[in-house]
Design an enzyme around this catalytic site. Structure first.
Site, mmCIF file in Angstrom:
data_model
loop_
_atom_site.group_PDB
_atom_site.id
_atom_site.type_symbol
_atom_site.label_atom_id
_atom_site.label_comp_id
_atom_site.label_asym_id
_atom_site.label_seq_id
_atom_site.Cartn_x
_atom_site.Cartn_y
_atom_site.Cartn_z
ATOM 1 N N CYS A 195 0.821 -1.211 0.000
ATOM 2 C CA CYS A 195 0.000 0.000 0.000
ATOM 3 C C CYS A 195 0.855 1.260 0.000
ATOM 4 O O CYS A 195 1.961 1.278 0.526
ATOM 5 C CB CYS A 195 -0.872 0.027 1.237
ATOM 6 S SG CYS A 195 -1.792 -1.466 1.511
ATOM 7 N N ARG B 150 4.868 -0.178 -6.223
ATOM 8 C CA ARG B 150 4.895 -0.946 -4.976
ATOM 9 C C ARG B 150 3.919 -2.123 -5.010
ATOM 10 O O ARG B 150 3.991 -3.015 -4.165
ATOM 11 C CB ARG B 150 4.531 -0.042 -3.800
ATOM 12 C CG ARG B 150 5.521 1.070 -3.582
ATOM 13 C CD ARG B 150 4.909 2.178 -2.768
ATOM 14 N NE ARG B 150 4.755 1.807 -1.368
ATOM 15 C CZ ARG B 150 5.622 2.093 -0.415
ATOM 16 N NH1 ARG B 150 6.710 2.751 -0.700
ATOM 17 N NH2 ARG B 150 5.404 1.739 0.823
ATOM 18 N N TRP C 206 -3.011 -2.817 -1.324
ATOM 19 C CA TRP C 206 -2.652 -4.197 -1.649
ATOM 20 C C TRP C 206 -3.370 -5.033 -0.597
ATOM 21 O O TRP C 206 -3.045 -4.962 0.589
ATOM 22 C CB TRP C 206 -1.133 -4.368 -1.557
ATOM 23 C CG TRP C 206 -0.622 -5.677 -2.049
ATOM 24 C CD1 TRP C 206 -0.311 -6.014 -3.334
ATOM 25 C CD2 TRP C 206 -0.316 -6.833 -1.248
ATOM 26 N NE1 TRP C 206 0.157 -7.309 -3.381
ATOM 27 C CE2 TRP C 206 0.164 -7.836 -2.125
ATOM 28 C CE3 TRP C 206 -0.399 -7.132 0.113
ATOM 29 C CZ2 TRP C 206 0.565 -9.096 -1.686
ATOM 30 C CZ3 TRP C 206 -0.009 -8.394 0.549
ATOM 31 C CH2 TRP C 206 0.464 -9.349 -0.352
ATOM 32 N N ASN D 30 -1.808 2.204 5.819
ATOM 33 C CA ASN D 30 -0.963 1.080 5.375
ATOM 34 C C ASN D 30 -0.633 0.252 6.596
ATOM 35 O O ASN D 30 -0.434 0.815 7.673
ATOM 36 C CB ASN D 30 0.395 1.569 4.844
ATOM 37 C CG ASN D 30 0.264 2.316 3.558
ATOM 38 O OD1 ASN D 30 -0.795 2.372 2.975
ATOM 39 N ND2 ASN D 30 1.364 2.902 3.138
ATOM 40 N N GLY D 31 -0.463 -1.042 6.399
ATOM 41 C CA GLY D 31 -0.065 -1.900 7.513
ATOM 42 C C GLY D 31 -1.198 -2.823 7.917
ATOM 43 O O GLY D 31 -2.203 -2.952 7.209
ATOM 44 N N GLU E 65 17.389 -17.897 -8.308
ATOM 45 C CA GLU E 65 16.996 -16.528 -8.641
ATOM 46 C C GLU E 65 16.306 -16.492 -10.010
ATOM 47 O O GLU E 65 15.311 -15.789 -10.201
ATOM 48 C CB GLU E 65 18.233 -15.613 -8.601
ATOM 49 C CG GLU E 65 18.022 -14.188 -9.065
ATOM 50 C CD GLU E 65 16.917 -13.432 -8.331
ATOM 51 O OE1 GLU E 65 16.411 -13.915 -7.315
ATOM 52 O OE2 GLU E 65 16.542 -12.356 -8.823
ATOM 53 N N LYS F 178 12.578 -15.132 -10.789
ATOM 54 C CA LYS F 178 12.326 -14.080 -11.785
ATOM 55 C C LYS F 178 11.275 -14.539 -12.778
ATOM 56 O O LYS F 178 10.314 -13.852 -13.068
ATOM 57 C CB LYS F 178 13.622 -13.804 -12.526
ATOM 58 C CG LYS F 178 14.324 -12.545 -12.602
ATOM 59 C CD LYS F 178 14.279 -11.446 -11.644
ATOM 60 C CE LYS F 178 13.599 -11.551 -10.367
ATOM 61 N NZ LYS F 178 14.194 -10.987 -9.216
ATOM 62 N N GLU G 85 7.654 -15.059 -11.200
ATOM 63 C CA GLU G 85 6.922 -13.885 -10.714
ATOM 64 C C GLU G 85 6.391 -13.005 -11.839
ATOM 65 O O GLU G 85 5.363 -12.363 -11.680
ATOM 66 C CB GLU G 85 7.733 -13.072 -9.701
ATOM 67 C CG GLU G 85 8.935 -12.367 -10.241
ATOM 68 C CD GLU G 85 9.719 -11.639 -9.155
ATOM 69 O OE1 GLU G 85 9.124 -11.145 -8.199
ATOM 70 O OE2 GLU G 85 10.953 -11.566 -9.294
ATOM 71 N N HIS H 211 16.213 -37.070 -6.925
ATOM 72 C CA HIS H 211 15.670 -37.575 -5.656
ATOM 73 C C HIS H 211 14.182 -37.277 -5.515
ATOM 74 O O HIS H 211 13.677 -37.131 -4.405
ATOM 75 C CB HIS H 211 16.459 -36.994 -4.472
ATOM 76 C CG HIS H 211 17.887 -37.438 -4.467
ATOM 77 N ND1 HIS H 211 18.264 -38.721 -4.155
ATOM 78 C CD2 HIS H 211 19.022 -36.782 -4.805
ATOM 79 C CE1 HIS H 211 19.578 -38.835 -4.259
ATOM 80 N NE2 HIS H 211 20.068 -37.662 -4.667
ATOM 81 N N LYS I 69 6.107 -4.407 -4.319
ATOM 82 C CA LYS I 69 7.542 -4.134 -4.358
ATOM 83 C C LYS I 69 8.118 -4.034 -2.957
ATOM 84 O O LYS I 69 9.203 -4.517 -2.682
ATOM 85 C CB LYS I 69 7.755 -2.806 -5.111
ATOM 86 C CG LYS I 69 9.212 -2.408 -5.252
ATOM 87 C CD LYS I 69 9.923 -3.297 -6.234
ATOM 88 C CE LYS I 69 11.391 -2.978 -6.387
ATOM 89 N NZ LYS I 69 12.106 -4.101 -7.024
HETATM 90 C C1 F6R Z 1 11.741 -10.575 -6.393
HETATM 91 C C2 F6R Z 1 11.742 -9.574 -5.358
HETATM 92 C C3 F6R Z 1 11.407 -9.993 -3.974
HETATM 93 C C4 F6R Z 1 12.216 -9.184 -2.949
HETATM 94 C C5 F6R Z 1 11.742 -9.504 -1.527
HETATM 95 C C6 F6R Z 1 12.556 -8.784 -0.489
HETATM 96 O O1 F6R Z 1 12.077 -10.032 -7.635
HETATM 97 O O2 F6R Z 1 11.994 -8.424 -5.603
HETATM 98 O O3 F6R Z 1 11.600 -11.354 -3.779
HETATM 99 O O4 F6R Z 1 13.561 -9.488 -3.092
HETATM 100 O O5 F6R Z 1 10.394 -9.149 -1.395
HETATM 101 O O6 F6R Z 1 12.492 -7.417 -0.668
HETATM 102 P P1 F6R Z 1 13.602 -6.452 -0.117
HETATM 103 O O7 F6R Z 1 14.869 -6.756 -0.829
HETATM 104 O O8 F6R Z 1 13.093 -5.082 -0.391
HETATM 105 O O9 F6R Z 1 13.718 -6.744 1.354
#
Ligand code: F6R
Length: 601
Positions: free
Chosen positions: A2, A27, A73, A99-100, A477, A481, A484, A500, A596
């Site tokens: 949010c 975000r 959100w 927010n929260g 990773e 990527k 998501e 396994h 985000k």
């Molecule tokens: C994936 C991504 C998330 C963040 C995770 C932690 O592309 O961006 O997995 O890495 O939410 O976020 P931060 O780094 O802001 O603590």
């Protein structure tokens, strides 16, 4: 997650609020709204979906110099117009965005708001109803706000309007980020300086459990006990162009392309007068003093942490454990005698990581935050900070922050090794310089990445990334990527582990992206590829020149120390994921369900 904006000044607030909300879109959100106050009282506009939909719903004829806005959100209650913020009290006198998460909202409802009828399923509505209740009980609004805040358990950033007062926005925060921005004849409120950069770059940080009375002419910060707090503003070092896409179709592509420049910026920022890459003396000392490093992070930052472990153990010879932040608090390992905690977080706001930070600080341990956002909560609350210097990362999928995290961790490890008198066979500055140039070449090869994405990923329902050693971490990773942003079910696996159990999922044509950048595991990973090919998989091998074989799909050419190949092999993986998402017509920068800055636990 949010986002909050607010404006109080002389101009009409609607456009400023809407533009602010657009800057917070990155975000992640699923509904949005604004509330504005003028001499006719308050007007609320809210919609499910994008800001563009909200824009259409806003009545142009309403002119109001005060307003608040919100991107939601969903946590409590589905994404819907009714659950979207702002929320109003029963009489509609008070209007609020939040927010929260209010953890005790059910108790508060039961204990204080019996008989009040609620419109939404949100925890937020309880807050605005409580304020009205305390005002009805005879409190002045400021006291009613304070009394309400004292009852709340959980996290909040709040902006509140009173429709009988066109000259005040009431603001407070606990655990969730919120800033007040200063201007001539106006003031603003924002979850993130980026949102209001259009009108000011002067911001005041707010601390937990303060209330702030924002008028056109003044900003007054008070503790919940009523003590006035003086705090100087700071200048947000953000360039408006940093947060624009420019000629790029998506932020993600722009940010992938920015990686070589970010790496060079990191080298520049961490290089001392002798040309060595170093960190502050007190951080170096904390590394020398510790007997075990505990890395705490989530998602992509966790994956960077796995590489950080390799660097700190192999280069500085300090044992390291890496933990997912959301698991750590209730599953804490036996700690060593002199632990040092390292929090890795692009945003510096991740609530899961912050919960661990609060816990370990209470236990009296030292903490270092590695973050992209100066002044973020994790940075403020840790003992030390190392900045990523990556510039704002807007796309939800993290790319340049990840490579920046890996690079900064290597600098931390190298510096600790120097302090401990450990001889290192390579010049880190030179290696990172080679990486930056090789990254450029990889970024220029987009056509090839696009072809690979089309060939392997345009119709598949799943995909596996495999690797051994540090390639495994890049595979994890890569899988994150891909899944998501393209919604293809993807998993990163240790090459040897597949047989396994998971090998049961391999069918005719299942894409397997195998990373082969390490000599010691090259034969091993190629054996694993053969195992899956024998079961019908469609292999895409990405290897380093020198280790490559005839059928490899993409070969990375760079004469770089093996420890740093992850900074290179991740680029094809990022680009392939980007193009796979494009082919599937996904919203690359704003994937569904994701946020985000994950500010709830
Ligand atoms: C994936 C991504 C998330 C963040 C995770 C932690 O592309 O961006 O997995 O890495 O939410 O976020 P931060 O780094 O802001 O603590």
């Amino acid at each position: 997650m949010c986002g909050i904006v607010g404006y109080i000044g002389k101009q009409d607030s609607k456009e400023i609020l809407l533009r602010g909300l657009e800057k917070l879109e990155y975000r992640g959100y699923d509904s949005a709204g604004i509330a504005v106050v003028n001499e006719n009282g308050v007007q609320v506009f809210k919609e499910k979906g994008r800001i563009a939909t909200l824009r259409e719903a806003v009545d142009e004829a309403v002119i109001a110099p005060v307003g608040i806005g919100h991107t939601r959100w969903a946590t409590h209650g589905v994404p819907s117009k009714v659950n979207a913020h702002p929320h109003q009290s029963s009489s509609e006198r008070f209007t609020l965005v939040h927010n929260g998460v209010i953890e005790n909202y059910n108790h508060l409802k039961r204990d204080y708001l019996d008989g009040v009828s609620f419109k939404s399923d949100t925890d937020t509505e309880i807050v605005v109803q409580l304020i009205e209740k305390f005002v009805n009980d005879g409190h002045q609004i400021e006291d009613a706000f304070k009394e309400t805040l004292k009852l709340l358990k959980g996290s909040y950033a709040i902006a509140l309007l009173d429709n009988q007062d066109q000259n005040t926005i009431y603001v407070a925060k606990n655990k969730s980020p919120l800033l007040v921005g200063l201007g001539d004849d106006f003031n603003v409120v924002a979850s993130d300086a980026m949102a209001m950069l259009q009108v000011t770059n002067q911001y005041v940080e707010l601390m937990d459990k303060e209330i702030v009375i924002v008028t056109r002419e003044s900003v007054t910060i008070k503790t919940l006990e009523g003590r006035v707090v003086e705090r100087a503003p700071y200048t947000a070092e953000l360039d408006a162009s940093d947060i624009e896409k420019g000629t790029y179709p998506h932020y993600m592509l722009k940010e992938i392309d920015e990686q070589p420049a970010v790496l060079r910026k990191i080298i520049g920022n961490y290089r001392n007068d002798n040309g060595e890459l170093t960190v502050d003396e007190e951080i170096r000392q904390a590394m020398v003093d510790t007997d075990r490093v505990y890395i705490i992070a989530a998602g992509t930052s966790y994956h960077a942490g796995l590489l950080g472990k390799q660097y700190i153990e192999k280069i500085a010879q300090i044992p390291v454990e890496v933990h997912i932040s959301s698991e750590f608090s209730y599953n804490m390992p036996l700690l060593s005698g002199k632990p040092l905690f390292i929090f890795i977080s692009q945003s510096g706001e991740t609530a899961d990581s912050r919960a661990v930070l609060v816990q370990v600080k209470e236990m009296g341990y030292k903490a270092l935050t590695i973050t992209n956002v100066q002044g973020s909560t994790l940075s403020r609350e840790a003992d030390f900070t190392l900045l990523l210097h990556a510039g704002p990362e807007i796309a939800v999928a993290s790319t340049k922050a990840y490579t920046a995290q890996v690079a900064v961790l290597s600098i931390l490890a190298r510096d600790a090794a120097r302090a401990k008198g450990i001889e290192i066979s390579f010049d880190l500055s030179k290696e990172l310089g080679i990486v930056a140039s090789a990254m450029e070449t990889l970024c220029d090869d987009k056509e090839e990445m696009e072809k690979i994405a089309r060939e392997y990923l345009s119709t598949t329902r799943n995909c596996f990334f495999i690797g051994r050693g540090i390639d495994y971490y890049v595979g994890m990773e890569g899988a994150l990527k891909l899944k998501e942003i393209s919604y293809i079910q993807a998993e990163g696996f240790a090459g040897g582990e597949l047989k396994h159990g998971t090998i049961a999922l391999i069918e005719e044509g299942t894409p397997i992206i195998a990373l082969a950048t390490q000599e010691i595991v090259n034969l091993g990973i190629r054996g694993n590829v053969k195992e899956v090919v024998a079961r019908g998989a469609n292999p895409c091998i990405i290897s380093m020149k020198g280790l490559n074989e005839e059928d490899d799909r993409y070969v990375i050419s760079a004469d770089v120390h093996e420890l740093f190949t992850p900074l290179l092999s991740v680029i094809p993986v990022q680009l392939i994921s980007y193009y796979a998402a494009l082919h599937r017509e996904c919203d690359v920068d704003k994937p569904r369900n994701l946020a985000k800055s994950v500010t709830v636990e």
